[in-house]
Write a protein that holds these residues in place. Structure first.
Motif, PDB file in Angstrom:
ATOM      1  N   UNK A   1      36.055  37.780  10.046  1.00 50.54           N
ATOM      2  CA  UNK A   1      35.353  38.860  10.760  1.00 50.54           C
ATOM      3  C   UNK A   1      33.842  38.725  10.572  1.00 50.54           C
ATOM      4  N   UNK A   2      33.450  38.428   9.324  1.00 49.60           N
ATOM      5  CA  UNK A   2      32.015  38.271   9.059  1.00 49.60           C
ATOM      6  C   UNK A   2      31.437  37.112   9.858  1.00 49.60           C
ATOM      7  N   UNK A   3      32.209  36.045   9.977  1.00 50.47           N
ATOM      8  CA  UNK A   3      31.732  34.888  10.733  1.00 50.47           C
ATOM      9  C   UNK A   3      31.639  35.205  12.220  1.00 50.47           C
ATOM     10  N   UNK A   4      32.654  35.915  12.736  1.00 46.98           N
ATOM     11  CA  UNK A   4      32.672  36.224  14.167  1.00 46.98           C
ATOM     12  C   UNK A   4      31.577  37.199  14.568  1.00 46.98           C
TER      13      UNK A   4
ATOM     14  N   UNK B   1      28.716  37.532  12.878  1.00 49.58           N
ATOM     15  CA  UNK B   1      27.445  37.101  12.300  1.00 49.58           C
ATOM     16  C   UNK B   1      26.440  36.679  13.347  1.00 49.58           C
ATOM     17  N   UNK B   2      25.201  36.545  12.944  1.00 46.76           N
ATOM     18  CA  UNK B   2      24.147  36.162  13.908  1.00 46.76           C
ATOM     19  C   UNK B   2      24.323  34.757  14.461  1.00 46.76           C
ATOM     20  N   UNK B   3      24.946  33.861  13.682  1.00 49.72           N
ATOM     21  CA  UNK B   3      25.098  32.488  14.159  1.00 49.72           C
ATOM     22  C   UNK B   3      25.996  32.431  15.383  1.00 49.72           C
ATOM     23  N   UNK B   4      27.065  33.259  15.380  1.00 49.17           N
ATOM     24  CA  UNK B   4      27.958  33.281  16.540  1.00 49.17           C
ATOM     25  C   UNK B   4      27.244  33.863  17.750  1.00 49.17           C
ATOM     26  N   UNK B   5      26.474  34.914  17.550  1.00 53.07           N
ATOM     27  CA  UNK B   5      25.734  35.503  18.666  1.00 53.07           C
ATOM     28  C   UNK B   5      24.712  34.527  19.231  1.00 53.07           C
ATOM     29  N   UNK B   6      24.038  33.820  18.341  1.00 49.03           N
ATOM     30  CA  UNK B   6      23.059  32.817  18.796  1.00 49.03           C
ATOM     31  C   UNK B   6      23.755  31.720  19.575  1.00 49.03           C
ATOM     32  N   UNK B   7      24.919  31.295  19.054  1.00 47.26           N
ATOM     33  CA  UNK B   7      25.675  30.254  19.749  1.00 47.26           C
ATOM     34  C   UNK B   7      26.098  30.733  21.138  1.00 47.26           C
TER      35      UNK B   7
END
Length: 1694
Positions: free
Chosen positions: A754-757, A759-765
């Motif tokens: 959940x934290x990964x999904x 997280x900002x990295x997923x949004x940036x991706x």
């Protein structure tokens, strides 16, 4: 005289010695010259078909060099190739190959030879192993083990093919002075057989299959003509004839064969000795064949390697260049060539290739996909080094390692590499890679041991040491992983380490989690294949241990059956099940046995027969257990003649009868050519998952609650709490019996995800991806795969290797171009919310393609020459598509356009051809390929087919044939050739609406003209091609699907809809429609009582009849006069009587109802016709309760002004009134949404369909119109539905021309059948298409009779054009079904449901207002289990009933959470006036419920809550108290307690599904185990319900206790003294008995039967202070004892 006798004796001895010295002799001073020929020929055995082979011809010189040392030399060697029609075509000299091999072939070799036995061989280093094997084929002829005293004998003789059973037969031709010797070798009975298997490590041989018919069978016959000479015999002539045949099917279905013929003919004796060359002669083995380069040589092609680096680069460039837009049709073959070149390359060459292309993604991917397929340890070494230097990502390394483990040949080097990889720092840091490497380590050991009869245990020692270390440190995750590794290895030496983890060796293993025990049991499965007897004993020991958790016992049952136990063991299992107390285990074992009885696979034949016997021992009642109990299902299909089949197995394991099982295992298996393999297995474990999803997480850490509850239950000193389930799910995947991956899913992992999904990295991706799409992106993916490489290599008598192999290579590619546009354009720093306000258009073009090549080969395969029968199958497919999708959320528009694309002639094509091929490395252009069926035969047969069609008018088949007479060129005898099996068919279909035509073309030319059997049908040429092309003259520009929601939907409609009020003539049927108009009114009046006028339409008459039928059904009789029945019965005919008996036998279900005669005499009467058979009426089954409509009681009040709607009337007329008022809603309201399917044509003609949905809210009417768009097509489908009330909905569906051809009326309504809620759906019609009737009959006929066995059926004359289904909910978990058809009425009574129906919720009694809480409540109720108490009878969660004689003023534990979490507790006591009190402890509150006068009082934490203030909602927890009926209910589903209901006369406790098996108390464990219901707090099973109920009393400590309870539990002494085992003994109860406290005396008692343990009178245990320890003693006898129910205490005590 003595001298004469002596002379005669010497003469006899000499002659006898000469006669028995039969060993071949090669004199020291002579050179023996022989003519040697060896012919190898492979193919089908019949003449006139193609074969492939080769021939070796040479002169052979043999001379002695020293004692027992001889030299052999070939002179004038020649090699010949053959690929042609046997025996017509000639052999072709392989001149270039002979020249290239001449130097090696003419190099003399040395060999040891003594007494006819060949010993060691010696040759220079320059002689290759392949050439040396040719020499072995010659020396194999010289191998003769001749016994001096026997003429016929058997022995195991060494030869080129191993040590095999050999039969000798010797005779003498005295006249010709010759000795004739025959030797036969059975290649299927060898002590030591030389064979090399590759890719077969995951298969299991079917011994039973091979007993009936061997797939591979071989024998060699040797015939010698020997001439006696001075010191032995001279071989004048030796001929060898060897036949090895193979069939993937049984032998009766044909077999291909490899025939080897050798001849060694004596020519001359020369005096000149053979001179060896000037080179060192090295020891090069013995007569036994040695494998060489053929192990790495694929039999599909020969590659001449001049510069391996350059050739690798060339092929790689070809693969990358030609597989971009689509896969090249030869890409799989090129990929195989690439693999072959990589196998020939050195490790340094791989390094150079990688360094050159690692930065180029396309090349890099091809290399990484090909490296594992090299199949040598170099692949593992390459991956290891590249990952260590950070050249590979984790994903790339994982993919490469998984593939390498499956493909790399297992040897000590590869095992060592995986062992070092497992401790590599970088691998250890990545849990995923470490798991893959360790599991692969076990798999590699398994493959290594498969090829060897003895496998060293040292290979597993590192794993076993790691396991011991993990156990010592109590690292459960590590233990689980290492157990799986040992399971993959399947080595018998792992049995001892695994058993140390099982709960049968002391407390150390017992303290481990149960899932570890389960992993240990499942790790025994692969070991069972090698040591079945040992595993059977261990598994049976586990299965019989009733102290083990049921799940572990069921896993032991799985392991036991995978050992294929004998009938004795299966019968033992059945006898255990017969007395089994645990129904989960009994159900699982019974279902496993029963499913195996239906197995037809040969590998399960003995087990199936044994189960068939054992199943008869067991009660069939086990088969009737619900789906909540564990099951094992095995289904297979097997064709014995073809030795082909498949199987599916599923294990459903539960332990508490919950909806969600603890674990599910699904496995698929395949049977082929006498072998079996478990292809894929997936196991999912859901332990604790249901609880984690539905339990309130806030209650876990409430220490105050747990302390308070523990203080309450301290009186239950022997209470043993259950372990808390850790919320956990896990999954594993096995491929060919080897576990390749597994994952444990726990709370921490979910939180990380959940934290990964989020997280900002997923949004940036995500933003980057959207930007890439807006600027246009193209993707290209290629994935090659060597899917199959199965090989068996074995030597022939001539010393050349014969190979059977199967290869499958595939290359898949997808090229995609994606371009997105937005209107208006997105800003630079946009947010995802901006997308909701724009019009998005996505244009995509994708071209997926795949090419698959499969090769099946039988023949000679070496690095220099190949001669084989090859069957090749090529599949090529491409499916291009170009799609434009647009979405405008603000306008409510969604549109998809499919544009035309260029496609090849065939979008999918498969070609299969069998050929004879021969090729050699020195002359590759001269490769010769011959189709197995001669082209001339096919051509002549085609001509004869045509002639036959012209001549014979009866010939209507696609394939005709006649006989051919073919003259053999080598002999004058005729060869009779029957007809060739040819089949050419083409199937085409047109889709005019989209302008496409699809054709499937099937062509077959096979060898069934010789023998009509499976193998000959496969041989030949077959092709299947699928093509899709535009219809000529139909130009389609694009296909569109558009969805418009909202007010603009009307603008999108293309065709104007106008449903006229008048009946219109159906096009093409004017006369019929006029007749229908004339006849319709009369037909209505004759058959129905209609309230409408005679001029109403046929659909109006339908509704009217529907109304009349419903009203007549409500007036049907509910009983039949017995006297009238008897009179009619006496006057009935004999045929009616017999019909009555048949009907009665079907109608009466004597075992399912307690009062069958009365209850079955009260079923629905479906017809009141007076003309019915009297005998049938006498036995008629009539349902007791009539269906009473709710709609009659409550109708919808609407604002419609129509007079017809404002009055009280029947539902059908209401629908007709609404329908007639406005036939087409489109005139007054706009469509809610519209869907348009259309083909945009070049000629602007409109083709397609439009669907419009209209909603009229005042009349709650929904109308759907589906119409064809073509101007000349008036087909429509009209569906009208009206919600007449919340209890009834009616719909009318019409379709055909202008919606007037066919019509149906569907009515669904709720009501009551007696006191029970019911629902009914009726379908009536006037006219239906004949196809619907035809298919309905087919579906009915398809229903198996076993499905109908439990139904009550009877023939009835119901309405001829109506179906109805009535469902009566007799309780929230049982249904009655009544199904009526025109000719039959079918009943299914007391159908049990796995979940509870929300009947209270239907009545609007649902607690909780929040939608989330309400959904949570629904889920909890669906699986809740109930315990109730009415009139002193308690019904447990498991539905066991008993009388509860309650002690006064003492609380009993009614139900509680028996885990350490103590989520809730429900207590029950009876006060001094014998009224029930209930106390509920949950969260941080105590709730007391008790009667007072005529009401029920509610107290929360001691404070009374007035009834007027209910419902009460807990301020923080999801707990609610509210009135229900005459009592009060407490709801707390998220705490495990679904509901506690209490009124003056009864109470009910319901726990949620995920609490099953975790409760205890008077209500039981809720685990479905009715045989283990009466479990005391110490988990001992009591036999008596009263003793059981008393064991749950919360006893007092003293008579001054504030609880007013004056009793305690104690062990009592048997009042009488008995003689036990011839000793005077005193007996003490091993079950506690309720007695008054000291200082108190009983005022009310009862007797209970309890168990007693007896001790000698002298025993020290007779002292009262040690009586409590007797609870753990064994029970010696059962006697009655007095239990106290009410006590009165003295004044001193009080």
């Amino acid at each position: 005289m003595r001298a004469v006798v002596l002379a005669l004796t010497l003469a006899l001895v000499v002659s006898a010695g000469q006669h028995h010295n039969l060993a071949p002799e090669f004199a020291a001073d002579k050179t023996y010259m022989y003519k040697y020929e060896a012919l190898l020929l492979g193919g089908l055995p019949d003449e006139g078909l193609a074969k492939a082979g080769l021939k070796v011809s040479s002169k052979v010189l043999i001379s002695a060099e020293a004692q027992n040392i001889y030299i052999l030399k070939l002179v004038e060697p020649e090699l010949f190739e053959y690929s042609g029609i046997w025996p017509k075509d000639p052999l072709i000299p392989a001149t270039k190959l002979t020249s290239a091999m001449a130097a090696q072939l003419m190099t003399p070799i040395k060999f040891e030879y003594a007494n006819g036995v060949v010993g060691k061989m010696f040759a220079p280093e320059g002689v290759s192993t392949m050439v040396l094997n040719i020499y072995r084929g010659i020396l194999n002829v010289l191998q003769l083990n001749i016994k001096k005293t026997q003429n016929v004998y058997e022995l195991q003789e060494a030869g080129a093919q191993g040590v095999c059973k050999t039969l000798y037969a010797i005779t003498e031709d005295e006249k010709a002075d010759r000795i004739l010797l025959t030797k036969t070798r059975d290649l299927n009975h060898c002590q030591e057989k030389i064979v090399k298997d590759m890719g077969l490590a995951y298969t299991e041989k079917c011994v039973k299959c091979q007993q009936d018919s061997k797939n591979l069978r071989g024998t060699t016959g040797y015939n010698y003509i020997l001439k006696p000479v001075a010191n032995g015999v001279l071989i004048l002539e030796a001929t060898v004839n060897e036949l090895i045949q193979f069939s993937p099917f049984t032998e009766m279905n044909g077999a291909a064969q490899m025939q080897t013929k050798q001849s060694l003919v004596f020519l001359d004796i020369q005096r000149a000795p053979i001179e060896p060359i000037q080179a060192q002669y090295l020891h090069r083995g013995t007569l036994k064949y040695e494998f060489s380069t053929e192990l790495l040589q694929t039999p599909i092609q020969i590659i001449k390697i001049n510069n391996v680096q350059a050739q690798i680069v060339e092929v790689l460039n070809h693969l990358v260049t030609n597989n971009v837009e689509r896969v090249h049709e030869d890409a799989p073959l090129k990929f195989l060539e690439f693999i072959q070149l990589l196998r020939e390359a050195r490790f340094e060459d791989l390094e150079m290739l990688w360094s050159q292309y690692r930065t180029r993604p396309a090349f890099r991917q091809w290399i990484l996909d090909a490296i594992p397929a090299i199949g040598t340890p170099a692949a593992l070494r390459f991956i290891k080094e590249k990952f260590s230097t950070d050249d590979l990502t984790v994903a790339e390394a994982a993919q490469a390692l998984i593939a390498s483990v499956q493909m790399v040949t297992a040897d000590t080097e590869s095992i060592k590499l995986l062992e070092t990889l497992a401790v590599n720092n970088k691998i250890v840091k990545s849990p995923i890679l470490r798991e893959i490497v360790l599991l692969g380590h076990g798999t590699m050991i398994s493959k290594y041991c498969f090829e060897r009869p003895v496998c060293p245990a040292e290979l597993l020692r590192p794993i076993q040491e790691l396991l011991a270390e993990a156990i010592a440190k109590d690292e459960t995750q590590e233990i689980s992983l290492l157990l799986r590794v040992l399971g993959n290895a399947g080595h018998p030496s792992s049995i001892k380490p695994i058993t140390k983890v099982l709960p049968i060796h002391g407390t150390a293993a017992a303290s481990l989690p149960m899932r570890i025990h389960g992993d240990a049991i499942m790790a025994l499965r692969n070991i069972a294949k090698k040591e079945p007897r040992v595993i059977q004993e261990l598994a049976l020991q586990l299965y019989m241990d009733k102290a083990l958790h049921p799940e572990l016992r069921m896993l032991a049952c799985i392991v036991l059956f995978e050992t294929r136990p004998p009938i004795g063991l299966i019968t033992t299992l059945a006898n255990i099940v017969k007395t089994e107390q645990n129904l989960q285990v009994a159900s699982f074992t019974y279902s496993h046995m029963k499913s195996l009885t239906r197995s037809t696979a040969a590998i399960h034949a003995s087990v199936a027969a044994a189960c068939n016997v054992a199943i008869k021992i067991l009660s069939p009642r086990l088969d009737r257990l619900s789906l909540r109990f564990s099951k094992a299902i095995h289904v297979d299909i097997y064709d014995s003649p073809l030795m082909l089949g498949a199987a599916a197995t599923a294990f459903y394991i539960n332990d508490a009868a919950t909806i969600l099982p603890r674990s599910i295992v699904a496995k698929t298996s395949a049977y082929l050519a006498g072998a079996a393999a478990d292809v894929l297995e997936v196991g999912v474990r859901t332990e604790g998952l249901q609880e984690a999803l539905l339990k309130n997480p806030a209650l876990i850490d409430s220490a105050d609650r747990i302390t308070k509850m523990k203080r309450v239950i301290k009186a239950l000193s022997d209470l043993r709490s259950l372990p808390v389930n850790t919320p956990l799910a896990s999954i594993y995947v096995k491929f060919f019996g080897q576990e390749i991956a597994f994952a444990n899913i726990d709370k921490a992992l979910i939180e990380q995800a959940i934290a990964l999904a989020t997280g900002p990295s997923v949004q940036t991706f995500g933003k980057d991806a959207i930007k890439a799409l807006l600027s246009g992106a193209s993707f290209h993916i290629v994935k090659p795969l060597l899917a199959t490489e199965m090989r068996r290599i074995l030597p022939t008598a001539a010393g050349l290797p014969m190979e059977l192999s199967l290869y499958t290579a595939a290359v898949a590619a997808a090229a995609a171009q994606v371009k997105a546009t937005t209107t208006p354009a997105l800003p630079e720093n946009f947010h995802v919310a901006h997308l909701l306000k724009t019009d998005i258009q996505l244009e995509t073009e994708i071209r997926p393609s795949i090419a698959v090549n499969t090769f099946a080969v039988m023949g000679v395969n070496t690095a220099i020459i190949q001669a084989a029968l090859l069957s090749r199958a090529k599949l090529n497919s491409i499916m291009p598509a170009k799609i434009i999708a647009s979405l405008d959320i603000t306008e409510g528009n969604f549109k998809i356009e499919v544009l035309p694309v260029s496609v090849p002639e065939h979008i999918a094509a498969m070609h299969v051809e069998t050929v004879a091929v021969v090729r050699n490395i020195e002359d590759l252009p001269a490769e010769k390929i011959t189709p197995i069926i001669p082209a001339k035969i096919l051509k002549s047969i085609s001509r004869e087919i045509l002639t036959s069609k012209i001549v014979s008018s009866a010939a209507a088949s696609w394939s005709q044939s006649s006989e051919i007479i073919h003259q053999d060129v080598e002999a004058d005898r005729p060869i009779k050739k029957p007809k060739v099996a040819q089949n050419n068919k083409k199937f085409c279909a047109k889709a005019v609406a989209i302008g496409l035509k699809g054709c499937l073309k099937v062509t077959t030319d096979n060898a069934a003209f010789i023998r009509d059997i499976a193998l000959y049908k496969l041989a030949g040429k077959h092709s299947v091609a699928l093509s899709i092309k535009p219809i000529e003259g139909e130009v389609i520009e694009r296909l569109e699907m558009e969805i418009q929601v909202g007010p603009k939907a009307a603008e999108k409609l293309i065709k104007q809809i106008n449903l006229s009020e008048e009946e219109e003539m159906v096009e093409g049927r004017p006369v019929l429609m006029k007749l229908k108009k004339i006849l319709a009114p009369g037909r209505q009046n004759a058959s129905l009582s209609s309230s409408s006028s005679s001029s109403s339409s046929s659909r109006s008459s339908l509704s009217s009849r529907d109304s009349s039928a419903s009203s007549s059904s409500s007036s049907r009789v509910s009983s039949i006069d017995a006297t009238a029945q008897a009179k009619r019965l006496r006057s009935s005919s004999s045929s009616s009587s017999s019909s009555s008996k048949r009907s009665s036998s079907r109608s009466v279900n004597r075992s399912s109802r307690s009062s069958s005669a009365s209850s079955l005499a009260s079923l629905f009467s479906a017809s009141s016709s007076s003309s019915r058979s009297s005998a049938r009426l006498s036995k008629q089954v009539i349902y007791r309760h009539k269906f009473q409509k709710n709609h009659k009681k409550e109708t919808i009040t609407s604002k419609v002004t129509s007079a017809a709607l404002s009055k009280s009337r029947s539902s059908a007329s209401s629908f007709e009134a609404i329908y007639r008022q406005n036939k087409f809603l489109g005139k007054e309201v706009a469509p809610v949404f519209a869907i348009i399917f259309r083909a945009v044509r070049a000629d602007k003609k409109v083709e397609g369909y439009q669907l419009a949905v209209y909603l009229d809210k005042p009349t709650t009417r929904l109308q759907i119109i589906l119409a064809a768009l073509a101007a000349d097509n008036n087909w429509k489908l009209c569906a009208d539905g009206v919600l007449l009330s919340k209890h009834k909905v009616t719909a009318k569906i019409t379709w055909g021309a202008e919606c007037k051809q066919y019509d149906t009326m569907i009515t669904a309504e709720t009501g009551l059948a007696g006191p029970s809620p019911a629902a009914r759906i009726r379908v009536a019609w006037n006219e239906l298409p004949s196809a619907i009737k035809r298919y309905a009959k087919k579906v009915y006929d398809y229903i198996p009779s076993s499905t109908l066995a439990g139904l009550i059926q009877r023939k009835e004359e119901n309405s001829s054009k109506q179906l109805s289904l009535t469902v009566v909910a007799t309780s929230d978990k049982t249904l009655d079904l009544i199904w009526k058809t025109p000719l039959r009425t079918v009943y299914k009574l007391s159908l049990h449901l796995p979940i509870a129906l929300p009947l209270d919720e239907i009545r609007g009694l649902t607690p909780f207002d929040d939608p989330v809480d309400r959904v949570h409540y629904y889920f909890a109720k669906a699986g809740a289990t109930e315990c109730s108490f009415v009139r002193d009878t308690l019904t447990t969660f498991n539905n066991r009933r008993y009388k509860n004689e309650m002690p006064l003023s003492c609380y009993q534990v009614l139900a509680q959470d028996c885990t350490d979490e103590l989520k809730f507790m429900v207590l029950l006591k009876k006060d001094h006036i014998e009224q029930n009190h209930i106390n509920v402890k949950i969260a941080d509150i105590d709730i007391d419920l008790y009667p007072k006068n005529t009401d029920v009082v509610v107290k929360v934490n001691g404070m009374e809550i007035p009834i007027n203030n209910l419902p009460y909602q807990h301020p923080t927890a999801k707990i609610q108290i509210r009135p229900k009926g005459e009592g009060i209910s407490v709801y707390a589903p998220s705490h495990g307690l679904h509901e506690v209901y209490f009124d003056k006369n009864s109470w009910t406790v319901k726990v949620v599904d995920w609490m099953r098996g975790q409760t205890c108390g008077l209500c039981g464990k809720a685990d479905g185990e009715v045989k283990q219901e009466y479990s005391a707090p110490n988990r001992h099973l009591t036999k008596n319900p009263t003793s059981y109920a008393h064991s749950w009393v919360l006893s007092a400590e003293s008579c001054r206790d504030t609880t007013e309870c004056r009793m305690k539990l104690e062990s009592v002494q048997l009042e009488k003294q008995i003689k036990f085992h011839d000793q005077e003994s005193k007996c003490y109860s091993v079950e506690p008995v309720l007695r008054c406290l000291p200082g108190c005396f009983p005022v009310k008692t009862t007797t209970v039967t309890v168990g007693f343990h007896c001790l000698p009178v002298e025993s020290a245990l007779n002292h009262p202070e040690v009586l409590s320890s007797t609870y753990d003693k064994s029970m010696d006898l059962r006697e009655t004892a007095e239990a106290h129910l009410a006590c009165s205490c003295t004044a001193q005590c009080a």
